[in-house]
Design a protein around this motif. Structure first.
Motif, short mmCIF file in Angstrom:
data_model
loop_
_atom_site.label_atom_id
_atom_site.label_comp_id
_atom_site.label_asym_id
_atom_site.label_seq_id
_atom_site.Cartn_x
_atom_site.Cartn_y
_atom_site.Cartn_z
N MET A 21 0.85 -1.19 0.00
CA MET A 21 0.00 0.00 0.00
C MET A 21 0.88 1.24 0.00
SD MET A 21 -3.20 -1.24 0.16
CE MET A 21 -4.24 0.00 0.91
N GLU A 23 0.14 4.06 -1.22
CA GLU A 23 -0.75 5.18 -0.93
C GLU A 23 -2.06 4.62 -0.39
OE1 GLU A 23 -1.24 7.90 -4.19
OE2 GLU A 23 0.80 7.51 -4.93
N LEU A 25 -6.02 3.83 -0.06
CA LEU A 25 -7.07 3.64 -1.05
C LEU A 25 -7.94 4.89 -1.14
CD1 LEU A 25 -8.65 1.61 -2.92
CD2 LEU A 25 -10.05 1.11 -0.90
N ILE A 26 -8.18 5.35 -2.36
CA ILE A 26 -9.07 6.48 -2.59
C ILE A 26 -10.50 5.94 -2.62
CG2 ILE A 26 -9.74 8.32 -4.17
CD1 ILE A 26 -6.85 8.33 -5.19
N SER A 38 -7.46 4.85 -7.32
CA SER A 38 -6.41 3.92 -6.89
C SER A 38 -6.30 2.78 -7.88
CB SER A 38 -6.72 3.37 -5.50
OG SER A 38 -6.65 4.37 -4.52
N LEU A 49 -0.23 -0.46 -4.68
CA LEU A 49 -1.39 0.41 -4.83
C LEU A 49 -0.94 1.86 -4.88
CD1 LEU A 49 -4.61 0.28 -4.78
CD2 LEU A 49 -4.38 1.11 -2.43
N GLU A 50 -1.29 2.54 -5.98
CA GLU A 50 -0.90 3.93 -6.17
C GLU A 50 -2.06 4.70 -6.79
OE1 GLU A 50 3.88 3.57 -6.95
OE2 GLU A 50 2.55 3.29 -8.67
N SER A 51 -1.94 6.02 -6.81
CA SER A 51 -2.97 6.88 -7.37
C SER A 51 -2.66 7.21 -8.83
CB SER A 51 -3.08 8.16 -6.54
OG SER A 51 -3.94 9.09 -7.17
#
Length: 225
Positions: A21, A23, A25-26, A38, A49-51
């Motif tokens: 992770m 970033e 979670l959006i 995400s 996990l990235e934006s």
């Protein structure tokens, strides 16, 4: 085709135990294109996990409003905008559901498509990188769509491609053979997805109430009886 996403309370660690992770979670009950979402992609051999910006923006794109948020699976190897990304830059977009619209004589009725058991879904995506300077860049993504299965085809002709978590590493691996990738991009199993009508309030991107996911009618699902 998915015009909006529903992303809430996803058990990603349980779904993909090796996920890093990078970033948070959006989360949003009503995510529209041209917004950050995400996504999971391989970073140094590990799913991360990235934006990403939802709307594929290659360096030559001049008008941001023309950034496609979806790409047809059948033409990924034919269109220059998607060809290179399909070969080596694939990602997964985790969602709890996505919205589609059924055409009616005088309006469109929104539906939320989810797993029948309301579990998380991994949607197939492509990503690209646009360098704004030598050291800064923007990354963006588009979902891959396939023909809708027989259960939901009366609502819409296309749906995002769903990747089974067991095939996540294969989809993300840039070395996976194209013939295998093509076999992953097929309509969802009939028993996997259901859809139920929701409030037309979700037509407004600013509407961010949890009521977005409240059914206004029964779920459409595949039955064998």
């Amino acid at each position: 085709m998915a015009g909006r996403l529903h992303v809430q309370q996803l058990p990603l660690a349980r779904l993909l135990p090796s996920l890093k992770m990078a970033e948070p979670l959006i989360e949003s009950p009503n995510v529209a294109p041209r917004q950050p979402i995400s996504a999971i992609r391989t970073v140094e051999g590990q799913p991360c996990l990235e934006s990403l910006f939802w709307g594929l923006t290659p360096p030559w794109l001049k008008v941001l409003d023309n950034a496609p948020h979806c790409a047809r699976a059948e033409t990924l190897n034919q269109r220059g905008m998607f060809q290179e990304a399909y070969r080596s830059r694939r990602c997964l977009v985790p969602v709890s559901g996505f919205y589609i619209w059924k055409r009616l004589p005088r309006a469109k009725q929104p539906y939320l498509v989810t797993q029948v058991n309301r579990g998380p879904l991994l949607l197939a995506g492509l990503w690209c990188r646009y360098h704004t300077t030598l050291t800064t860049y923007n990354d963006s993504t588009a979902l891959v769509t396939v023909p809708a299965n027989a259960c939901l085809s009366h609502l819409t002709d296309r749906l995002p491609a769903v990747i089974d978590p067991r095939n996540a590493d294969e989809w993300l691996n840039p070395d996976t053979a194209h013939t295998r990738l093509d076999r992953l991009l097929t309509p969802a199993p009939l028993e996997l997805l259901g859809a139920f009508p929701v409030s037309k309030q979700i037509n407004f991107p600013t509407y961010q109430s949890s009521a977005c996911a409240h059914p206004t009618g029964p779920m459409i699902r595949w039955t064998t009886s």
